[in-house]
Structures are given as C-alpha cells and as structure tokens.
Design a protein around this motif. Structure first.
Motif, PDB file in Angstrom:
ATOM      1  N   LEU A 364       5.681   3.497  -4.207  1.00 34.03           N
ATOM      2  CA  LEU A 364       4.496   3.536  -3.528  1.00 34.03           C
ATOM      3  C   LEU A 364       3.808   2.329  -3.530  1.00 34.03           C
ATOM      4  O   LEU A 364       3.427   1.747  -2.538  1.00 34.03           O
ATOM      5  N   PRO A 365       3.448   1.666  -4.817  1.00 29.48           N
ATOM      6  CA  PRO A 365       2.628   0.535  -4.909  1.00 29.48           C
ATOM      7  C   PRO A 365       3.133  -0.536  -4.062  1.00 29.48           C
ATOM      8  O   PRO A 365       2.597  -1.316  -3.244  1.00 29.48           O
ATOM      9  N   ALA A 366       4.595  -0.752  -4.120  1.00 27.85           N
ATOM     10  CA  ALA A 366       5.029  -1.955  -3.469  1.00 27.85           C
ATOM     11  C   ALA A 366       5.360  -1.434  -1.969  1.00 27.85           C
ATOM     12  O   ALA A 366       5.177  -2.418  -1.325  1.00 27.85           O
ATOM     13  N   ASP A 367       5.147  -0.210  -1.587  1.00 30.91           N
ATOM     14  CA  ASP A 367       5.396   0.146  -0.341  1.00 30.91           C
ATOM     15  C   ASP A 367       4.120  -0.292   0.599  1.00 30.91           C
ATOM     16  O   ASP A 367       4.199  -0.646   1.880  1.00 30.91           O
ATOM     17  N   VAL A 368       3.081  -0.033  -0.114  1.00 30.30           N
ATOM     18  CA  VAL A 368       1.652   0.043   0.493  1.00 30.30           C
ATOM     19  C   VAL A 368       0.586  -1.287   0.176  1.00 30.30           C
ATOM     20  O   VAL A 368      -0.403  -1.688   0.609  1.00 30.30           O
ATOM     21  N   ALA A 369       1.144  -2.001  -0.678  1.00 31.66           N
ATOM     22  CA  ALA A 369       0.340  -3.082  -1.370  1.00 31.66           C
ATOM     23  C   ALA A 369       0.018  -4.223  -0.158  1.00 31.66           C
ATOM     24  O   ALA A 369       0.981  -4.499   0.409  1.00 31.66           O
ATOM     25  N   PRO A 370      -1.177  -4.617  -0.050  1.00 30.47           N
ATOM     26  CA  PRO A 370      -1.562  -5.859   0.956  1.00 30.47           C
ATOM     27  C   PRO A 370      -1.094  -7.142   0.685  1.00 30.47           C
ATOM     28  O   PRO A 370      -0.726  -7.955   1.588  1.00 30.47           O
ATOM     29  N   THR A 371      -0.834  -7.445  -0.657  1.00 32.38           N
ATOM     30  CA  THR A 371      -0.264  -8.461  -0.823  1.00 32.38           C
ATOM     31  C   THR A 371       0.491  -8.284  -2.168  1.00 32.38           C
ATOM     32  O   THR A 371       0.353  -7.233  -2.769  1.00 32.38           O
ATOM     33  N   LEU A 432       3.242   5.449   5.407  1.00 32.19           N
ATOM     34  CA  LEU A 432       3.314   4.358   4.508  1.00 32.19           C
ATOM     35  C   LEU A 432       3.466   2.979   5.082  1.00 32.19           C
ATOM     36  O   LEU A 432       4.346   2.620   6.010  1.00 32.19           O
ATOM     37  N   ARG A 433       2.595   2.255   4.944  1.00 29.90           N
ATOM     38  CA  ARG A 433       2.726   0.666   5.478  1.00 29.90           C
ATOM     39  C   ARG A 433       1.445  -0.086   4.756  1.00 29.90           C
ATOM     40  O   ARG A 433       0.429   0.554   3.916  1.00 29.90           O
ATOM     41  N   PRO A 434       1.550  -1.480   4.697  1.00 26.79           N
ATOM     42  CA  PRO A 434       0.700  -2.205   3.894  1.00 26.79           C
ATOM     43  C   PRO A 434      -0.579  -1.879   4.229  1.00 26.79           C
ATOM     44  O   PRO A 434      -1.003  -1.874   5.574  1.00 26.79           O
ATOM     45  N   LEU A 435      -1.520  -1.950   3.228  1.00 26.95           N
ATOM     46  CA  LEU A 435      -2.991  -1.432   3.450  1.00 26.95           C
ATOM     47  C   LEU A 435      -3.500  -2.678   4.057  1.00 26.95           C
ATOM     48  O   LEU A 435      -3.534  -3.974   4.028  1.00 26.95           O
ATOM     49  N   GLU A 436      -4.456  -2.268   5.232  1.00 25.58           N
ATOM     50  CA  GLU A 436      -4.994  -3.518   5.884  1.00 25.58           C
ATOM     51  C   GLU A 436      -6.197  -3.981   5.022  1.00 25.58           C
ATOM     52  O   GLU A 436      -7.037  -3.432   4.154  1.00 25.58           O
ATOM     53  N   PRO A 437      -5.941  -5.682   5.032  1.00 19.97           N
ATOM     54  CA  PRO A 437      -7.284  -6.043   4.165  1.00 19.97           C
ATOM     55  C   PRO A 437      -8.760  -5.849   4.425  1.00 19.97           C
ATOM     56  O   PRO A 437      -8.889  -5.425   5.610  1.00 19.97           O
TER      57      PRO A 437
END
Length: 437
Positions: A364-371, A432-437
C-alpha cells in the motif's frame, strides 16, 4: 504495447524477458535483516518463563516488560519513515541493526524490572527503521507487478525470525541459561549490520545489476518515481488528511493486534495451557510460524497474479486484505480446542491468514505514495499505528490472563479485532491511487 524504456549513462535500456534475478538477492538480504530483527525482539518471549523465575515478576509485570518495546518502536516509526527517504536504506539499516544488536546483548546483563524496561525501550527505538526501510528497498528494486510477492517475502522475516527463535533460544536457555541466549541473538545482528553496509547499493549504483534487469525494474515504476521527474512538494503532515492513510493505519493495527500474540504470549500460552516442557514447545511451537511463512508467500503470489491478469489494483489488494483478516479471526477458535493439536490447527490457520493479508499491507505505501520519497514515510505511518497494537495487546493479555487465569477472553477479543480490520479494508479504504499533493 511497447515496454517503457529507460536510460543509463546515455544508453537506452529496453526490458526483455531475460532480465536477470539480482533483485531477488537484494530481497533475500532484506528478508534476512527482518528475520534477525524479529529474532532479537522475540528472544525474550521464549526465555520469559525462566526470566520470571530468576528475577521474580508476575504475568502483569511481564506484559508491561513486553509492551515497553512497542512504546518506542511505534513512536520511532514516524521519524524512521522520514529518515528512510532522507538517509536511504543503506545507512539506516546498518545503524538500526548495530543498535538493536548491541541492546539485545546488553539484555543478557539485565538485573531487574527497571533495567529490562529501559533496554526494551532502547530495543524498540533501534528496530523501528526496519520495515520503512524495507518498503523503500522494494519500491526501488521491484516493478509494481512484482511488489506484493516481494513485500510478502520480506514480511516473512517476521515468522522466520520468530520461528527460528523458538528452537534456538529454547536450546540455549535449557543448556546455558537465559542470559547467553541474548548474547548470541544480539551478536548475529551486529554481524548483519556490517554485511548490509558492504552489500547494499541502490539499483542505479549497483555494479552487479544488468542493464536489462534495471530496465525491467523501471518499466513498471510509477511515473512520479522515474528519474528526471520534477520534484513534487508534499508536506509530510499533509499525508494525515487523506482517508486512505487512516484506513491503512486502522487496518494494520488490526492485523498486528493478532500477530503480536504470537510474538509475545504464544510460548507462555502453549506451555502453561497444555503443560509442555520448554524443550518440547521448542519443536511443536514452530508449526504456526511455518504456516505463517507459507501465508506470506501465498498472499504475495495471489495479489501479484491478480494484478498481472488485469484485475483492478484496488480489488486485487482488497481481496487479499479482507480475506486474510477474516481467516485471522480463527484465533478465537483456539479457546474451545480440547487438545494441543486442535489448538495448533486454529492458531496455524490464523497466523497463515495474518501474513497472507500483510503481503498486501506492505504494498500500500508504494501504491499510494505521492512521490517516491514518501514510500518510507507512509510505511512508517502505517507501521506506527500497527505497533500501537503491540503496546495494547501484551498488556491487555497479561492483565486479563492474570485476572482470569485463562487466555480465553484475550483470544476472543483478538478474533473480533481481526473482523473489524476486514470491515475497515472492505468499506473504509478508498480506491488506491497516488495521493494528491
């Protein structure tokens, strides 16, 4: 669709089917480090009955001693996750293994409750970087479609270390006493610290990685993680504004609430409930640990298989998370087991299911990390929440067991917590998608 290419020293690298397997050597070293991490923290669980007899403290005090580790381990996850992105895995893992190895050796010199609590606090601080750093390594060394198996493999360092600890420490305690057991376990960690420093490099720094394998690794990395991307400013504190992060924290708390029973009270439960000798426990007590190893690899393979066959990433992760936690709740059936054999079956199913779910937890951390730099931070955040269970669980079990002279109520509670975790991942965790900044 043509595979994405990458460049290194002016060369264009195109992934091929013959990519090399050096990334699995790196994964093996990470897994070994996690196993040693758990060997050192779990040594006290096997040695606990002899330590209680020698130093003279009750089950309630023993629960406090076991929980002291998690006070600093949980609190250390947040700075450790931040440092994983800043210092990098090479420096952080080396420092961590050196510290917790020396502290484990010093535990063999403990003379009373105060010294034990202080040393357990220091041990928790020293071990806290292990998982955030491991998540960072996997995000760098594996494409997305292979990360679940990689995450399940390094997370298997937990049952590997805990399981190997049982016969090793039982043999040391029965032949030499409990103090030498800590000297041996700590010494292994110090040796690993030196080995990791000499061994580890990032993929683009490694001299042993073929151009084809590097292209394979980077062919399925998130766009945000590719070299040449403009850095995205994402304040660390802003991560807590996302529902996804809170769902990750709650879910992993529930996973670890059950898992830490096996790392803390499981030896005492089996020895006292079924009147086993410590040496006999040293052999049959390995069975749930072996089941948990199989669960970690199975969970990783299933999740990766679902992703490769085109299953939506969110659905693939949730199938494993929810199914794994529902299986984990089987721990409650151990309270009605008439024999040690049936109890071991229930506990083995529960531990298998726990690590089955954990393989996806660590994706999950890599799945959703913004960077890319936030993978370690998110790993630290969810691991901090999960290890609050390590503060609550040992004390709760110790107090209730002392009051009732039975493990029945704590294990029923653990089963209920697992069901809550399944509901959290099913309904509270968003797409699950990269978190928006």
């Amino acid at each position: 669709m043509k595979p994405e290419s990458t460049t290194l020293s002016g060369q264009t690298l195109v992934p091929t089917t013959r990519t090399g397997k050096y990334r699995y050597v790196v994964l093996a070293m990470v897994t070994l480090g996690i196993a040693i991490n758990y060997l050192d923290r779990a040594t006290i669980s096997v040695a606990l009955p002899d330590m209680q007899a020698d130093l003279g403290f009750s089950e309630a005090v023993a629960g406090m001693v076991l929980a002291a580790f998690f006070w600093t381990y949980a609190g250390g996850q947040l700075p450790a996750g931040f440092l994983a992105g800043k210092l990098g895995p090479r420096k952080l893992v080396t420092l961590s293994a050196l510290v917790f190895g020396l502290v484990t050796m010093l535990t063999g010199l403990a003379w009373g409750i105060v010294s034990l609590v202080v040393l357990r606090l220091l041990l928790g601080l020293g071990e806290s970087p292990a998982y955030p750093a491991a998540a960072q390594v996997v995000s760098e060394w594996f494409p997305r479609r292979e990360r679940s198996f990689a995450s399940g493999t390094f997370n298997n360092g937990n049952p590997i270390g805990s399981t190997l600890c049982i016969p090793l420490v039982a043999l040391l305690v029965t032949s030499l006493g409990w103090r030498p057991a800590f000297f041996v376990a700590g010494g292994i960690a110090v040796v690993y610290a030196a080995a990791w420093w000499l061994f580890y490099r990032s993929p683009r720094e490694s001299q042993r990685l073929s151009p084809g394998e590097l292209a394979h690794i980077e062919s399925d990395q998130e766009t945000r993680a590719n070299a040449g991307d403009e850095p995205v400013a994402v304040p660390w504190g802003s991560l807590f504004r996302h529902r996804t992060v809170w769902a990750m924290m709650i879910g992993f708390f529930c996973v670890n609430f059950v898992a830490y029973f096996f790392i803390t009270w499981f030896p005492t439960y089996l020895v006292n409930t079924y009147n086993l000798t410590l040496l006999k426990f040293g052999f049959i007590g390995m069975i749930p640990g072996i089941a948990s190893m199989l669960g970690g690899w199975t969970g990783g393979l299933v999740s990766d298989w679902l992703v490769r066959r085109g299953t939506d990433l969110t659905k693939a992760r949730k199938i494993c998370l929810v199914g794994g936690l529902l299986g984990t709740s089987v721990i409650a059936l151990a309270v009605v087991s008439p024999s040690v054999t049936t109890a071991l079956v229930a506990l083995s199913v529960s531990y298998f299911s726990s690590t089955f779910a954990a393989a996806s937890v660590w994706c999950l951390p890599a799945d959703v990390a913004p960077t890319a730099a936030h993978v370690g931070s998110l790993g630290g955040i969810q691991n901090a929440a999960s290890n609050c269970a390590g503060i609550v669980s040992p004390v709760l079990i110790g107090v209730i067991t002392g009051m009732t002279s039975s493990f029945a109520v704590p294990m029923l509670i653990a089963g209920c917590v697992a069901i809550i975790g399944a509901l959290n991942y099913a309904f509270f965790l968003p797409r699950l998608r990269p978190l928006e900044p």
